[in-house]
Design an enzyme around this catalytic site. Structure first.
Site, PDB file in Angstrom:
ATOM      1  N   LYS A   1       0.833  -1.209   0.000  1.00 42.90           N
ATOM      2  CA  LYS A   1       0.000   0.000   0.000  1.00 42.90           C
ATOM      3  C   LYS A   1       0.868   1.259   0.000  1.00 42.90           C
ATOM      4  O   LYS A   1       0.742   2.123   0.870  1.00 42.90           O
ATOM      5  CB  LYS A   1      -0.950   0.007   1.208  1.00 42.90           C
ATOM      6  CG  LYS A   1      -1.912  -1.192   1.215  1.00 42.90           C
ATOM      7  CD  LYS A   1      -2.898  -1.149   2.349  1.00 42.90           C
ATOM      8  CE  LYS A   1      -3.915  -2.269   2.313  1.00 42.90           C
ATOM      9  NZ  LYS A   1      -3.408  -3.601   2.676  1.00 42.90           N
TER      10      LYS A   1
ATOM     11  N   ILE B   1       6.015  10.031  -0.623  1.00 41.66           N
ATOM     12  CA  ILE B   1       6.424  10.910  -1.727  1.00 41.66           C
ATOM     13  C   ILE B   1       7.195  10.083  -2.761  1.00 41.66           C
ATOM     14  O   ILE B   1       7.734   9.012  -2.456  1.00 41.66           O
ATOM     15  CB  ILE B   1       7.280  12.099  -1.231  1.00 41.66           C
ATOM     16  CG1 ILE B   1       8.541  11.612  -0.506  1.00 41.66           C
ATOM     17  CG2 ILE B   1       6.446  13.007  -0.346  1.00 41.66           C
ATOM     18  CD1 ILE B   1       9.578  12.703  -0.283  1.00 41.66           C
TER      19      ILE B   1
ATOM     20  N   ARG C   1      -7.009 -15.399   6.322  1.00 40.90           N
ATOM     21  CA  ARG C   1      -7.185 -16.199   7.532  1.00 40.90           C
ATOM     22  C   ARG C   1      -8.071 -17.424   7.371  1.00 40.90           C
ATOM     23  O   ARG C   1      -7.851 -18.420   8.060  1.00 40.90           O
ATOM     24  CB  ARG C   1      -7.679 -15.293   8.673  1.00 40.90           C
ATOM     25  CG  ARG C   1      -6.599 -14.333   9.137  1.00 40.90           C
ATOM     26  CD  ARG C   1      -7.168 -13.199   9.934  1.00 40.90           C
ATOM     27  NE  ARG C   1      -7.952 -12.289   9.113  1.00 40.90           N
ATOM     28  CZ  ARG C   1      -8.597 -11.217   9.569  1.00 40.90           C
ATOM     29  NH1 ARG C   1      -8.542 -10.944  10.852  1.00 40.90           N
ATOM     30  NH2 ARG C   1      -9.266 -10.433   8.761  1.00 40.90           N
TER      31      ARG C   1
END
Ligand code: XMP
Length: 250
Positions: free
Chosen positions: A82, A86, A227
């Protein structure tokens, strides 16, 4: 990704996630991760890694070996980092993850293009790897960010953030987008924008409450499952059951 998914007859991306282990138990964690890949690989098309495995195992000491294992078994490897910083930082992050062998990484479109996403796409295109963009996350508060009403700077019209991100994914030629299975209506809306041009990856199935059937019917192409498989007593049985249940959807 598409050719591997067809060859493996699976659209399941395994999220290789485990609960917290004391750092001293790193070796055990590595063996557990290796064991899950070994047992479920016939039923999946890719493995998705997360920070919470990279942190204890290390990118080049541990995770790279698991990425190689995935590749040796004919699977793709996705890094769910994710990316959200910058451009100069993002570029280095992308270089390291691709150097570790990842085929694609996930980035956050909130950072925008110039000095945000562009340096990631530049590295990806040079190395012929992929970039997948978050469009609507699977957790409860996703609407606080991805669901906001915003003004599209190009048209000056009100729009929804995730619709704008979907349009940007097309403009940037992203290799995939992520929309939570917990929001099948959002998957449908995003699919209306993207058509079959960009695949939708959908996490949040089982433990988070989403269902594979609804996600697929709404337009998701790949299902990210963690999971439900990794915490099962028998991960291979869990993923096989899961695959049988979705075989005839879409
Ligand atoms: P579970 O155990 O709930 O794990 O099946 C889901 C996995 O997917 C990740 N996740 C997301 N990743 N956008 C992402 O890029 C999302 O909206 C999202 N929701 C869940 C999560 O970190 C875990 O690895």
């Amino acid at each position: 990704m598409a050719s591997i998914s067809i060859k493996k007859e699976s659209n399941i991306v395994l999220a290789l996630d485990f609960p917290y282990e004391k750092p001293d138990n790193r070796e055990q964690l590595f063996r557990k991760a290796e064991h899950v890949i070994d047992t479920v690989h016939p039923y999946i098309c890719a493995v998705k890694f997360n920070h919470h495995l990279v942190l204890p195992l290390g990118t080049f000491d541990g995770v790279q070996k698991l990425v190689k294992k995935a590749h040796d078994l004919g699977l793709m490897a996705i890094m769910d980092c994710k990316v959200n910083d910058i451009g100069s930082t993002n570029q280095v992050i992308a270089e390291y993850y691709y150097a570790a062998g990842f085929d694609a990484l996930i980035a956050n479109p909130f950072i925008g293009w110039e000095e945000g996403l562009k340096p990631i796409f530049d590295v990806a295109r040079r190395l012929e790897r992929g970039v997948i963009l978050l469009v609507y996350m699977s957790h409860k508060a996703a609407n606080e960010g991805y669901g906001q009403t915003v003004i599209d700077a190009e048209t000056n019209q009100k729009t929804l953030q995730y619709i704008l991100f979907s349009k940007k994914a097309l403009k940037f030629n992203a290799d995939g987008v992520v929309v939570g299975a917990t929001y099948p209506d959002k998957i449908r809306e995003v699919h209306e924008v993207l058509g079959e041009k960009i695949p939708i990856y959908s996490p949040g199935i089982g433990t988070q409450g989403g269902t594979a059937e609804k996600a697929l019917k709404a337009g998701a192409r790949y299902l990210i499952v963690g999971r439900e498989i990794t915490l099962a007593r028998n991960p291979a049985e869990a993923v096989k059951r899961f695959q049988t249940s979705i075989k005839y959807v879409r």
